[in-house]
Structures are given as structure tokens and as C-alpha cells.
Design an enzyme around this catalytic site. Structure first.
Site, PDB file in Angstrom:
ATOM      1  CB  CYS A  95     -10.000   7.709   2.632  1.00 52.56           C
ATOM      2  SG  CYS A  95     -10.810   7.247   1.093  1.00 52.56           S
ATOM      3  CG  HIS A 108      -6.616   9.408  -1.543  1.00 54.68           C
ATOM      4  ND1 HIS A 108      -6.097   8.991  -0.327  1.00 54.68           N
ATOM      5  CD2 HIS A 108      -7.973   9.270  -1.448  1.00 54.68           C
ATOM      6  CE1 HIS A 108      -7.099   8.623   0.470  1.00 54.68           C
ATOM      7  NE2 HIS A 108      -8.236   8.767  -0.197  1.00 54.68           N
ATOM      8  CB  CYS A 162     -14.095  12.683   3.615  1.00 54.91           C
ATOM      9  SG  CYS A 162     -13.193  12.513   2.052  1.00 54.91           S
TER      10      CYS A 162
END
Length: 404
Positions: A92, A360, A390
Site C-alpha cells: 500500500c 485506495h 500502513c
């Protein structure tokens, strides 16, 4: 002697719903990457012979997103063929890691200019379709007590005392803030509409948002990860082996308080002071510090806390020295834990909403939130900002920027 690395520009596409009926579904990862590269080139009258490299984050590096997509994007764009490209994957945080690598290269004198960012077309290349040793190979999964991210998010909520109402209230705020930001044109400086081959606009604004979201509508949603946790394969039992002091996992996350699956791309122009002077460009911010860290792979998503502790120590700063924060909204509990750990007021964090509202796009998000942070620092006349994410497999990444 180390030289400073500056941000000269930061742009992104709108985020499209990552489904077959999403507005960007017809657009390939290659084409959207080339689109934002070309937009960055035009906006800055960029002589691409001066760009040392294009560093491009994308997570699911298979199919049309495989084979060093970064280099393919350069060749599909208006950049010169002498500009190389490299794809990076820190899950991510891939887009932010691309920026951090570029900044380190500039600081070390290995080139005066880089383009960094990333892409993810989640509606075309599904998350997890590349396979993952951590999830499927028992020789590593069993040893690190692997559980899916949704179960990890619920584990965080359980361990740190966040209720379903806490997580839903945070999600409602994200939706409200994103709607206000779009209504006040706060993203106008950075968002580059996506057009088709005839120049007609396909998408000009984030389409995942649900501004009418309220506590009642979220309350009607069933926990999304309870079955993964409680029914076979029973990942709650795995998490409780690592955290035996907990009686059970409280499943509080669902589609409405988790990040949206979307398509999107972002690009950041990073260079030295000499590069800007040579090209008549004014830097918008200096990259003051970068950091990454490994963390517990079962809790998985708490990385923003230890990586922020590391980057503050590295830069000689305190949390009170940071004016604004962007912490990726992978799940509500991730951001709630960050605010709890540092006693950060919500009024200084994700003030224009985040991934719960807007989505996202894995490989692009890090670069996107850095650009959002910079835009808001300029709009609100703030001096310092921290972006943190994260990262799957138990990691965290962060960047501190300060206006010039």
C-alpha cells in the site's frame, strides 16, 4: 555533501470505482500511467532528457501491470526513450516509497530530477491475483501468524478499544470531509481529468464517494470479516494465538468503514535546487525526512505508529512540530489508533477525507496523499506535514515535508 530534494509538482487522476461499471474500467494501467506522465510534462514544460528515472509503484504486478510497467509507461508517453523506469512494490505504500527512493537519489547526487508515483487499476487487475507467499505458503504464513487484513483491522479495534460506533463515526467524517473538499475545489490544483482518444472527458472527479453516508446507513451493514475470522479457515484463532490475552476478536469493519477499491494514478516531480533553477521552476516543498519500518505481521496495519516515531527521531522533531497529517484510511481503526497513540486532534489529520470516502488505488495512494497533504498545507498556510501509510505484511512508511 548531501543536497536537498524538493517537490516541484504533484498530480493525480480522479479515482474511478474499481469495478466493471467504473468510469476508468476501459483504461489500462499503461494508458493511465502515460496520461499522468504527459500531464506532468506539459504542466512543467519538462525536458525529459533531464529526468534520471521514473520510479513507479504498483502492487499487483501481473498481466498488464507486470513486466516493469514503469518503463512501458515511459515508452507509451511523450517522455524521451532515454528515460528509464523501474517498478517498486511496498504494497500500500508503493507510491510513497517511489517518492522516498527518488528523494534519496537526489540527496545523494545520483541525478537532479526524478518522476515518482504509481498506479493501480483494481477493476482490471484484481488485488491478490499475483499470488502472495505470505498468504499461501505455510512455511511463512504459519510462522508469522498470518491473517487477512480485514481480520487485522478488527484485531486492532479489539486490542485498542475501538467500537463499531467509533469506526463508523470516523467513516462518516471521512465522507463528509471529502464531499466538502470537492465542493470547495480543494483538489483542483492536482486532479487531472482522464480523457479518451477523442479528447472527451471520461472522469473528472472521484466517483467512489457516498456523501449521504450516515450512522444509520452504516449501521445496517454486516461485519465484512466475521466469516473469515470465525468460520473456516478460522483466522480469529490464529490471531488469538499471537494475542492470547484477548478473549475474542470484535468484528467492527465493513465496506463502509474500510478503504474503497478504485482505479487511479499519481505522479510527483522531485528534483534538486539546481534542477529548478535551470528550468525556471519554483519548489513547493522540501522533503525533510523519510522512513520505513517492519512491524507485527499479525496486527499488520499498525505501522504508521512506529514509523512516525522513527521519522520524528530521525528528523529531531516532536509530534507537535507537525502541522498537518495524512494517514491512509485503509480501515477506520488504523487512523483511530494513530490519533490515539500520538494524541493528534482530528482537525489536523485527513482534513479533506481519505481512502474510506475516495478509495485506495494501492500503488498510487502514497503519492496521492502526499500531493493532498501539500495542497492543503498551501491552502491553509501550514509549514510542515507528515504522510504515513500502513503496509501489508506488517510494515509502515512515512515522509515529512516542509514548505519552502
Amino acid at each position: 555533501m548531501m543536497q536537498d530534494a524538493y517537490i516541484y509538482d504533484a498530480i493525480r487522476s480522479p479515482r474511478g470505482r474499481g469495478r466493471t461499471d467504473g468510469s476508468l474500467h476501459e483504461v489500462t494501467s499503461l494508458r493511465l500511467s502515460a496520461h499522468v506522465l504527459n500531464a506532468l510534462k506539459r504542466r512543467n514544460d519538462l525536458d525529459t532528457t533531464q529526468v534520471e528515472d521514473v520510479i513507479w509503484g504498483n502492487v499487483t504486478q501481473v498481466g498488464e501491470q507486470g513486466g516493469c510497467l514503469a518503463r512501458a509507461a515511459v515508452l507509451a508517453s511523450d517522455f524521451g526513450e532515454q528515460t528509464p523506469g523501474v517498478s517498486v512494490n511496498r504494497f500500500c505504500a508503493s507510491g510513497l516509497e517511489a517518492v522516498n527512493i527518488a528523494a534519496a537519489q537526489v540527496r545523494a547526487g545520483h541525478g537532479d530530477a526524478y518522476v515518482a508515483g504509481g498506479v493501480e487499476m483494481m477493476g482490471r487487475v484484481p488485488m491478490g491475483s499475483d499470488g502472495a507467499a505470505l498468504a499461501v505458503d505455510p512455511t511463512v504464513a504459519m510462522g508469522c501468524y498470518f491473517v487477512p487484513q480485514g481480520v487485522s483491522a478488527d484485531l486492532i479495534a479489539t486490542e485498542y478499544g475501538f467500537s463499531r460506533d467509533d469506526c463508523d463515526a470516523y467513516a462518516v467524517a471521512s465522507q463528509s470531509r471529502a464531499a466538502r473538499a470537492w465542493g470547495e475545489d480543494r483538489f483542483a490544483k492536482s486532479v487531472v481529468p482522464v480523457t479518451d482518444q477523442n479528447g472527451l472527458t471520461i472522469l473528472a472527479r472521484d466517483e467512489h464517494m457516498r456523501p449521504d453516508t450516515d450512522m444509520q446507513s452504516l449501521g445496517a451493514l454486516k461485519p465484512a470479516f466475521r466469516e473469515q475470522g470465525e468460520v473456516m479457515p478460522g483466522f480469529d484463532a490464529v490471531a488469538l494465538l499471537r494475542y492470547p490475552h484477548l478473549e475474542k476478536i470484535n468484528h467492527v469493519h465493513h465496506a463502509g468503514n474500510s478503504s474503497g477499491i478504485v482505479d487511479g494514478a499519481a505522479a510527483v516531480l522531485i528534483g534538486s535546487k539546481a534542477f529548478g533553477e535551470r528550468n525556471g521552476l519554483t519548489p513547493r516543498a522540501r522533503i525533510r525526512a523519510t522512513a520505513k519500518i517492519g512491524d507485527d505481521p499479525t496486527m499488520n496495519l499498525t505501522g504508521p505508529v512506529p514509523v512516525t516515531e522513527r521519522i520524528l527521531a530521525r528528523s529531531g522533531m516532536a509530534i507537535s512540530d507537525i502541522d498537518l497529517f495524512e494517514v491512509n484510511e485503509a480501515f477506520s481503526a488504523v487512523v483511530l489508533r494513530f490519533m490515539q497513540a500520538f494524541d493528534v486532534d482530528h482537525g489536523r489529520l485527513n482534513v479533506n477525507g481519505g481512502a474510506i470516502a475516495m478509495g485506495h488505488p494501492l500503488g498510487a495512494t502514497g503519492a496521492m496523499i502526499l500531493g493532498t497533504l501539500l495542497d492543503e498545507m498551501e491552502r491553509a498556510d501550514r509549514e510542515t506535514g507528515l504522510a504515513a501509510l500502513c503496509v501489508a505484511a506488517g510494515m509502515g512508511a512515512a515522509t515529512i515535508i516542509e514548505r519552502v
